[in-house]
Design a protein around this motif. Structure first.
Motif, PDB file in Angstrom:
ATOM      1  N   LYS B 137       0.855  -1.196   0.000  1.00 12.08           N
ATOM      2  CA  LYS B 137       0.000   0.000   0.000  1.00 12.08           C
ATOM      3  C   LYS B 137       0.889   1.243   0.000  1.00 12.08           C
ATOM      4  O   LYS B 137       1.924   1.266   0.675  1.00 12.08           O
ATOM      5  N   PRO B 138       0.473   2.299  -0.730  1.00 11.68           N
ATOM      6  CA  PRO B 138       1.264   3.536  -0.743  1.00 11.68           C
ATOM      7  C   PRO B 138       1.397   4.097   0.673  1.00 11.68           C
ATOM      8  O   PRO B 138       0.465   3.979   1.478  1.00 11.68           O
ATOM      9  N   GLU B 139       2.572   4.681   0.931  1.00  9.88           N
ATOM     10  CA  GLU B 139       2.902   5.114   2.283  1.00  9.88           C
ATOM     11  C   GLU B 139       1.874   6.081   2.881  1.00  9.88           C
ATOM     12  O   GLU B 139       1.571   5.997   4.061  1.00  9.88           O
ATOM     13  N   GLN B 140       1.338   6.969   2.011  1.00 12.67           N
ATOM     14  CA  GLN B 140       0.421   7.993   2.533  1.00 12.67           C
ATOM     15  C   GLN B 140      -0.915   7.437   3.013  1.00 12.67           C
ATOM     16  O   GLN B 140      -1.660   8.126   3.694  1.00 12.67           O
ATOM     17  N   VAL B 141      -1.238   6.175   2.635  1.00 11.35           N
ATOM     18  CA  VAL B 141      -2.511   5.600   3.122  1.00 11.35           C
ATOM     19  C   VAL B 141      -2.308   4.520   4.184  1.00 11.35           C
ATOM     20  O   VAL B 141      -3.258   4.028   4.766  1.00 11.35           O
ATOM     21  N   GLN B 142      -1.018   4.160   4.442  1.00  4.25           N
ATOM     22  CA  GLN B 142      -0.743   3.081   5.408  1.00  4.25           C
ATOM     23  C   GLN B 142      -1.339   3.374   6.780  1.00  4.25           C
ATOM     24  O   GLN B 142      -1.934   2.510   7.416  1.00  4.25           O
ATOM     25  N   GLN B 143      -1.186   4.639   7.232  1.00  2.00           N
ATOM     26  CA  GLN B 143      -1.683   5.016   8.550  1.00  2.00           C
ATOM     27  C   GLN B 143      -3.199   4.878   8.617  1.00  2.00           C
ATOM     28  O   GLN B 143      -3.747   4.344   9.572  1.00  2.00           O
ATOM     29  N   LYS B 144      -3.859   5.311   7.541  1.00  2.78           N
ATOM     30  CA  LYS B 144      -5.324   5.258   7.479  1.00  2.78           C
ATOM     31  C   LYS B 144      -5.811   3.804   7.500  1.00  2.78           C
ATOM     32  O   LYS B 144      -6.778   3.465   8.184  1.00  2.78           O
ATOM     33  N   ILE B 145      -5.105   2.940   6.753  1.00  2.46           N
ATOM     34  CA  ILE B 145      -5.454   1.514   6.711  1.00  2.46           C
ATOM     35  C   ILE B 145      -5.265   0.890   8.096  1.00  2.46           C
ATOM     36  O   ILE B 145      -6.118   0.152   8.585  1.00  2.46           O
ATOM     37  N   ALA B 146      -4.141   1.245   8.723  1.00  2.33           N
ATOM     38  CA  ALA B 146      -3.859   0.709  10.061  1.00  2.33           C
ATOM     39  C   ALA B 146      -4.947   1.142  11.050  1.00  2.33           C
ATOM     40  O   ALA B 146      -5.400   0.351  11.874  1.00  2.33           O
ATOM     41  N   GLU B 147      -5.373   2.398  10.935  1.00  6.97           N
ATOM     42  CA  GLU B 147      -6.437   2.895  11.830  1.00  6.97           C
ATOM     43  C   GLU B 147      -7.741   2.135  11.619  1.00  6.97           C
ATOM     44  O   GLU B 147      -8.448   1.812  12.572  1.00  6.97           O
ATOM     45  N   GLY B 148      -8.044   1.829  10.372  1.00  6.91           N
ATOM     46  CA  GLY B 148      -9.245   1.051  10.061  1.00  6.91           C
ATOM     47  C   GLY B 148      -9.174  -0.339  10.672  1.00  6.91           C
ATOM     48  O   GLY B 148     -10.156  -0.839  11.236  1.00  6.91           O
ATOM     49  N   ARG B 149      -7.983  -0.951  10.560  1.00  3.43           N
ATOM     50  CA  ARG B 149      -7.829  -2.311  11.115  1.00  3.43           C
ATOM     51  C   ARG B 149      -7.833  -2.301  12.638  1.00  3.43           C
ATOM     52  O   ARG B 149      -8.284  -3.241  13.274  1.00  3.43           O
ATOM     53  N   MET B 150      -7.336  -1.202  13.217  1.00  3.10           N
ATOM     54  CA  MET B 150      -7.373  -1.042  14.674  1.00  3.10           C
ATOM     55  C   MET B 150      -8.823  -0.959  15.140  1.00  3.10           C
ATOM     56  O   MET B 150      -9.197  -1.587  16.137  1.00  3.10           O
ATOM     57  N   ARG B 151      -9.619  -0.186  14.413  1.00  5.67           N
ATOM     58  CA  ARG B 151     -11.046  -0.051  14.743  1.00  5.67           C
ATOM     59  C   ARG B 151     -11.713  -1.432  14.733  1.00  5.67           C
ATOM     60  O   ARG B 151     -12.415  -1.820  15.643  1.00  5.67           O
ATOM     61  N   LYS B 152     -11.396  -2.207  13.679  1.00  4.36           N
ATOM     62  CA  LYS B 152     -11.967  -3.557  13.537  1.00  4.36           C
ATOM     63  C   LYS B 152     -11.510  -4.439  14.710  1.00  4.36           C
ATOM     64  O   LYS B 152     -12.315  -5.187  15.279  1.00  4.36           O
ATOM     65  N   TRP B 153     -10.228  -4.321  15.074  1.00  2.00           N
ATOM     66  CA  TRP B 153      -9.675  -5.108  16.182  1.00  2.00           C
ATOM     67  C   TRP B 153     -10.421  -4.781  17.474  1.00  2.00           C
ATOM     68  O   TRP B 153     -10.761  -5.663  18.261  1.00  2.00           O
ATOM     69  N   LEU B 154     -10.698  -3.478  17.681  1.00  2.00           N
ATOM     70  CA  LEU B 154     -11.423  -3.052  18.883  1.00  2.00           C
ATOM     71  C   LEU B 154     -12.871  -3.556  18.861  1.00  2.00           C
ATOM     72  O   LEU B 154     -13.427  -3.916  19.898  1.00  2.00           O
ATOM     73  N   GLU B 155     -13.472  -3.592  17.674  1.00  2.00           N
ATOM     74  CA  GLU B 155     -14.838  -4.111  17.556  1.00  2.00           C
ATOM     75  C   GLU B 155     -14.858  -5.593  17.928  1.00  2.00           C
ATOM     76  O   GLU B 155     -15.805  -6.092  18.523  1.00  2.00           O
ATOM     77  N   GLU B 156     -13.810  -6.303  17.564  1.00  2.00           N
ATOM     78  CA  GLU B 156     -13.786  -7.758  17.726  1.00  2.00           C
ATOM     79  C   GLU B 156     -13.363  -8.207  19.125  1.00  2.00           C
ATOM     80  O   GLU B 156     -13.759  -9.272  19.586  1.00  2.00           O
ATOM     81  N   ASN B 157     -12.515  -7.407  19.789  1.00  2.00           N
ATOM     82  CA  ASN B 157     -11.911  -7.884  21.032  1.00  2.00           C
ATOM     83  C   ASN B 157     -12.407  -7.214  22.311  1.00  2.00           C
ATOM     84  O   ASN B 157     -12.063  -7.652  23.403  1.00  2.00           O
ATOM     85  N   VAL B 158     -13.200  -6.157  22.154  1.00  2.00           N
ATOM     86  CA  VAL B 158     -13.718  -5.449  23.344  1.00  2.00           C
ATOM     87  C   VAL B 158     -15.151  -5.901  23.605  1.00  2.00           C
ATOM     88  O   VAL B 158     -16.024  -5.803  22.736  1.00  2.00           O
ATOM     89  N   LEU B 159     -15.383  -6.409  24.809  1.00  2.00           N
ATOM     90  CA  LEU B 159     -16.684  -6.996  25.171  1.00  2.00           C
ATOM     91  C   LEU B 159     -17.861  -6.100  24.812  1.00  2.00           C
ATOM     92  O   LEU B 159     -18.811  -6.552  24.167  1.00  2.00           O
ATOM     93  N   LEU B 160     -17.825  -4.833  25.235  1.00  2.00           N
ATOM     94  CA  LEU B 160     -18.988  -3.962  25.035  1.00  2.00           C
ATOM     95  C   LEU B 160     -19.291  -3.733  23.562  1.00  2.00           C
ATOM     96  O   LEU B 160     -20.433  -3.480  23.186  1.00  2.00           O
ATOM     97  N   ASN B 161     -18.255  -3.847  22.701  1.00  2.00           N
ATOM     98  CA  ASN B 161     -18.447  -3.659  21.258  1.00  2.00           C
ATOM     99  C   ASN B 161     -19.002  -4.896  20.561  1.00  2.00           C
ATOM    100  O   ASN B 161     -19.465  -4.808  19.434  1.00  2.00           O
ATOM    101  N   GLN B 162     -18.871  -6.054  21.199  1.00  2.00           N
ATOM    102  CA  GLN B 162     -19.248  -7.304  20.527  1.00  2.00           C
ATOM    103  C   GLN B 162     -20.763  -7.483  20.477  1.00  2.00           C
ATOM    104  O   GLN B 162     -21.443  -7.301  21.482  1.00  2.00           O
ATOM    105  N   PRO B 163     -21.295  -7.877  19.309  1.00  2.00           N
ATOM    106  CA  PRO B 163     -22.710  -8.281  19.269  1.00  2.00           C
ATOM    107  C   PRO B 163     -22.848  -9.578  20.077  1.00  2.00           C
ATOM    108  O   PRO B 163     -21.950 -10.428  20.021  1.00  2.00           O
ATOM    109  N   HIS B 164     -23.913  -9.729  20.849  1.00  2.00           N
ATOM    110  CA  HIS B 164     -24.087 -10.961  21.628  1.00  2.00           C
ATOM    111  C   HIS B 164     -24.047 -12.165  20.684  1.00  2.00           C
ATOM    112  O   HIS B 164     -24.623 -12.128  19.602  1.00  2.00           O
TER     113      HIS B 164
END
Lengths: 202, 202
Positions: B137-164
């Motif tokens: 991925k081009p360098e200027q979008v790497q940070q944005k991509i990482a932030e998106g994946r971080m958001r997904k990681w938080l959705e998946e691993n944080v109890l309050l964010n998880q759908p039952h």
């Protein structure tokens, strides 16, 4: 920050290997914080230790819970053994159940003495030595008094050292004595791996 | 070693106040590691925060457990509310029960996003940024991509964010949505305080 990373690594290594706090810390120091090499090192050392004690790996087991009827205190425990066959044995399930209800009632802080972090141990020793000083004990016996109180503290706060709270039923035996009897009875290595205890208002 | 003392102090402060990891770290930094002053500071800040949100202290509650029928995985949760009256309410007990079975099945790592330690967050971000780089991925979008994946990681691993996990029964609602509904229904502040999850072979 390398500070926090180290504490987290020790935690991760403990969770991944089930090894004691000090063993994990030592392994990470020996491998300059390399997690994979630390795991390898612990495996090799663990196997050496188990071989010396004639023990085998405990990778089967049972998770058991106990919640007091008022819902204000509860415990979760994991007890491990070597085979699925023993994990399904009634005596094994009884032991897991007895440990869970004991943990809820007796509030241990650590499973075994080797789980007590070095800094906690040092902190307690300092307090006991200061107390002995304030009580006017001669300096040359303060250390000895502190060591005696430390021993008592370990007896009171370490799960395996605690006599089961239902002393009538268990003849005043400690959890370690009950564990050893079960281990002898089943012919397998039995390990109280971990526990959690929650109490409302803690 | 001041290193280990700090990690232990943060842990102790969390256990004594129920405040988030970062709040505890901040309070200890602000008070130069003075535990009693840090507790005071958190109380004052906590009261200020609760007043702002119109919340009241949640110091009653229920401990609930769930162990899967095979005994290989189990969870313990503490859910808090404000009064004993609500703690004995059936809807409140149902919620505690549903959170316990969910935790056993969904393996969350933290209760809320503020419980994710800063170093874990940084470590994940680093990995995601490196992955984006390796994917060309081009360098200027790497940070944005990482932030998106971080958001997904938080959705998946944080109890309050998880759908039952039982999405049919709970219409795909997250634990936080269920918590908010219960809070609205009971008129009390409802807090998922903590959980533990043990699995054989972890």
């Amino acid at each position: 920050m390398s500070v926090t990373v180290a504490a987290k690594d020790v935690k991760e290594l403990r969770e991944r290997t089930g090894a004691g706090m000090m063993d994990c810390k030592g392994a990470l120091q020996e491998t300059d914080g390399d997690m994979d090499r630390a795991i390898e090192l612990l495996r090799v050392k663990g196997q050496a230790k188990a071989a010396k004690r004639g023990e085998r790996a405990a990778s089967e087991g049972l998770v058991h819970s106990y919640v007091h009827h008022n819902g204000r205190v509860g415990a979760l425990v994991e007890v491990d053994c070597e085979t699925d066959f023993v994990a399904r044995n009634d005596d094994f399930a009884d032991f897991a159940r007895e440990v869970a209800s004991h943990v809820a009632a007796a509030s241990p802080l650590y499973v075994s003495e080797e789980d007590v972090p070095e800094d906690v141990r040092e902190g307690e020793m300092r307090v006991f030595a200061e107390q002995a000083g304030e009580e006017g004990k001669p300096e040359q016996v303060q250390q000895k008094i502190a060591e005696g109180r430390m021993r008592k503290w370990l007896e009171e706060n370490v799960l395996l050292n605690q006599p089961h709270v239902n002393s009538d039923k268990h003849d005043g035996r400690t959890i370690e004595e009950m564990r050893a009897a079960l281990s002898a009875g089943t012919g397998e290595n039995v390990v109280v791996r971990r526990f959690a205890r929650f109490q409302i208002g803690d």
